[in-house]
Design a protein around this motif. Structure first.
Motif, PDB file in Angstrom:
ATOM      1  N   PHE A 182       0.848  -1.187   0.000  1.00  0.00           N
ATOM      2  CA  PHE A 182       0.000   0.000   0.000  1.00  0.00           C
ATOM      3  C   PHE A 182       0.885   1.239   0.000  1.00  0.00           C
ATOM      4  O   PHE A 182       1.947   1.253   0.641  1.00  0.00           O
ATOM      5  CB  PHE A 182      -0.900   0.036   1.240  1.00  0.00           C
TER       6      PHE A 182
ATOM      7  N   GLN B 248      -3.595   5.042  -0.582  1.00  0.00           N
ATOM      8  CA  GLN B 248      -4.552   3.937  -0.636  1.00  0.00           C
ATOM      9  C   GLN B 248      -5.141   3.650   0.746  1.00  0.00           C
ATOM     10  O   GLN B 248      -4.414   3.674   1.758  1.00  0.00           O
ATOM     11  CB  GLN B 248      -3.867   2.665  -1.147  1.00  0.00           C
TER      12      GLN B 248
ATOM     13  N   HIS C 257      -6.003   1.691   3.888  1.00  0.00           N
ATOM     14  CA  HIS C 257      -5.383   0.508   4.475  1.00  0.00           C
ATOM     15  C   HIS C 257      -5.666   0.493   5.973  1.00  0.00           C
ATOM     16  O   HIS C 257      -5.950   1.540   6.575  1.00  0.00           O
ATOM     17  CB  HIS C 257      -3.869   0.494   4.228  1.00  0.00           C
TER      18      HIS C 257
END
Length: 308
Positions: A29, A33, A35
């Motif tokens: 990641f 993004q 996460h």
């Protein structure tokens, strides 16, 4: 097994593609993004904030995306987090190219010829053979050893200095503070490749540089913090030192009015000696994660107490 990456987006794109193709079992990641912070075991970053570190409760390893780790605030890192510097072929190859270029430029009087060209002077200098020009490297880690091996075929007498004892074929090795004066006295060209720690900050100062033979030259490819700038300028202006090739400064970039820009005995480059290659760095990182999974030693792991 999840890695969070927080640096250059273009490099991150290349890393993501390589991880997907070659290590799909490792989650990758970047900061953009979504996460779950609790799943992050590995962080690849340049200078992560304390807030980021604190927000990753299960972080085990902090990977530097470069060869150095002095950009990290080691005192602020929880003691259980392991720190690993980047070791990959592109870094060593670039450093070997740059250090060889710098040493040969100083050996073959390029600074003098640059000044003569400005003045339209045809001014040949008597050639000194490589066997008469002694080169010493401060720092005998992976990069220092690679540079010395690359310089060996030219025939320069070679020496090295490090904090702890090392041995290299064809290189006179010195270790420890007590050995530093003898090492410096035998260097016509000094190349600094030390890590930056509390002990090495400011090590290139009047006290040490004055121990070099008159007419010696300096190559600093370590960190800007190694050098006491005014001491270098004074020794150049006094002609104790004949020149310097500097790829690192403090700060970076230098302000426009800094004396290094216009000094006739300095060759200055913008921290380009060695750059991490995205593809080989990704594969080096995957290999280290595999070592961690297997319980094997991790390449480039830093001893927190030493700082390198």
């Amino acid at each position: 097994m999840t890695l969070l990456y927080t640096s250059d987006p273009e490099r991150g794109r290349i890393w993501r593609e390589i991880f997907a193709a070659e290590a799909s079992d490792i989650g990758f990641f970047d900061a953009s993004q979504p996460h779950d912070p609790a799943t992050i075991r590995y962080l690849a970053a340049w200078a992560p904030s304390a807030e980021l570190i604190a927000g990753l409760p299960n972080l085990e390893i902090l990977f530097s995306i470069g060869a150095g780790i002095d950009q990290f605030d080691m005192n602020a890192l929880p003691p259980h987090i392991r720190v690993v510097r980047m070791i990959e072929p592109g870094i060593a190859a670039g450093m070997v190219e740059y250090a060889t270029m710098a040493a040969l430029a100083l050996h073959r009087n390029l600074i003098d010829y640059r000044e003569a060209q400005k003045d339209a002077r045809w001014a040949p200098i008597k050639l000194k053979s490589a066997g008469e020009r002694r080169i010493g490297v401060m720092g005998l880690g992976n990069l220092g050893q690679a540079v010395l091996k690359a310089l060996a075929p030219f025939g320069f007498p070679l020496s090295g200095w490090s904090r702890s004892p090392r041995a290299m074929e064809g290189v006179t090795c010195h270790a420890g503070e007590a050995a530093l004066p003898d090492f410096l006295a035998a260097c016509d060209i000094l190349i600094c490749l030390l890590p930056l720690t509390d002990e090495t900050r400011g090590i290139l100062c009047r006290k040490t540089l004055s121990l070099l033979p008159r007419g010696a030259a300096l190559v600093n490819v370590g960190r800007g913090g190694h050098l006491v700038e005014q001491d270098l300028l004074s020794l150049l202006d006094e002609a104790h030192l004949s020149g310097a090739v500097l790829d690192v400064t403090d700060p970076e970039p230098l302000p426009a009015d800094h004396p290094f820009w216009a000094h006739p005995r300095i060759i200055l480059t913008p921290h380009v000696a060695s750059m991490t290659r995205a593809d080989s760095a990704a594969r080096a990182l995957i290999a280290n994660i595999r070592r961690h999974q297997a319980g094997a030693p991790i390449e480039g792991e830093v001893a927190r107490g030493r700082g390198y």
